[in-house]
Design a protein around this motif. Structure first.
Motif, short mmCIF file in Angstrom:
data_model
loop_
_atom_site.label_atom_id
_atom_site.label_comp_id
_atom_site.label_asym_id
_atom_site.label_seq_id
_atom_site.Cartn_x
_atom_site.Cartn_y
_atom_site.Cartn_z
N LEU A 35 87.63 -8.71 2.41
CA LEU A 35 87.89 -8.72 3.65
C LEU A 35 89.25 -9.03 4.78
O LEU A 35 88.98 -9.61 5.90
CB LEU A 35 86.87 -10.10 3.86
N LEU A 43 88.53 -19.93 9.21
CA LEU A 43 87.59 -19.84 8.83
C LEU A 43 85.91 -20.96 9.42
O LEU A 43 86.45 -21.96 9.31
CB LEU A 43 87.16 -19.99 7.23
N LYS A 44 85.48 -20.46 9.87
CA LYS A 44 84.38 -20.70 10.33
C LYS A 44 83.46 -21.47 8.95
O LYS A 44 82.85 -20.40 8.39
CB LYS A 44 82.99 -20.53 11.07
N THR A 46 80.28 -23.25 7.36
CA THR A 46 78.25 -23.60 8.21
C THR A 46 77.73 -23.96 6.55
O THR A 46 77.82 -22.85 6.19
CB THR A 46 78.27 -22.47 9.11
N VAL A 53 78.85 -21.17 3.88
CA VAL A 53 78.94 -19.98 4.05
C VAL A 53 80.18 -19.81 4.84
O VAL A 53 80.52 -21.01 5.84
CB VAL A 53 77.85 -19.37 5.02
N LEU A 54 81.54 -18.94 4.78
CA LEU A 54 82.26 -19.12 5.50
C LEU A 54 82.55 -17.62 5.97
O LEU A 54 82.52 -17.25 5.89
CB LEU A 54 83.02 -19.34 4.46
N ILE A 55 82.89 -18.16 7.19
CA ILE A 55 82.85 -16.88 8.48
C ILE A 55 84.20 -16.64 8.71
O ILE A 55 84.82 -17.96 9.28
CB ILE A 55 81.72 -17.01 9.76
N MET A 57 87.40 -16.53 11.35
CA MET A 57 87.10 -16.25 12.90
C MET A 57 88.91 -15.42 13.24
O MET A 57 90.25 -15.92 12.26
CB MET A 57 87.33 -17.31 12.83
#
Length: 105
Positions: A35, A43-44, A46, A53-55, A57
């Motif tokens: 990634l 990281l977002k 949620t 879940v790590l998204i 940003m």
């Protein structure tokens, strides 16, 4: 050590990590590289269907934030669809552009 079992099926790369003090985990290098994540990446976090879940940003400069608004992105999408369908004309000469701007609707 007890056997680890996933609570839900996984659809991607799976690595096991252990939750440590203060809620810390280490993301495996393979995932970081895949990634292109580096130190200090935001990281977002949620929860989706019982999963954490790590998204990743990205930080956007304040003077560029307008571009990422929902309205602007929708307009960009519509413009690209028109371009893809050939519904646009080529660039105007300066004289033609000025005449177009001066036309009454």
């Amino acid at each position: 050590m007890p056997k680890l079992q996933e609570r839900l099926p996984d659809n991607g790369v799976a690595k096991h990590v252990r939750l440590r003090n203060k809620g810390q985990i280490t993301i495996p290098n393979e995932i970081l590289e895949q990634l292109e994540l580096t130190a200090n990446t935001n990281l977002k976090v949620t929860v989706v269907d019982g999963r954490i879940v790590l998204i990743p940003m990205i930080e956007i400069a304040k003077d560029q934030a307008w571009y990422w608004t929902e309205t602007w992105q929708q307009d960009e999408k519509e413009a690209q669809q028109e371009i893809d369908k050939g519904q646009t004309s080529g660039p105007l000469a300066v004289e033609d552009a000025l005449a177009w701007l001066e036309e009454e609707e």
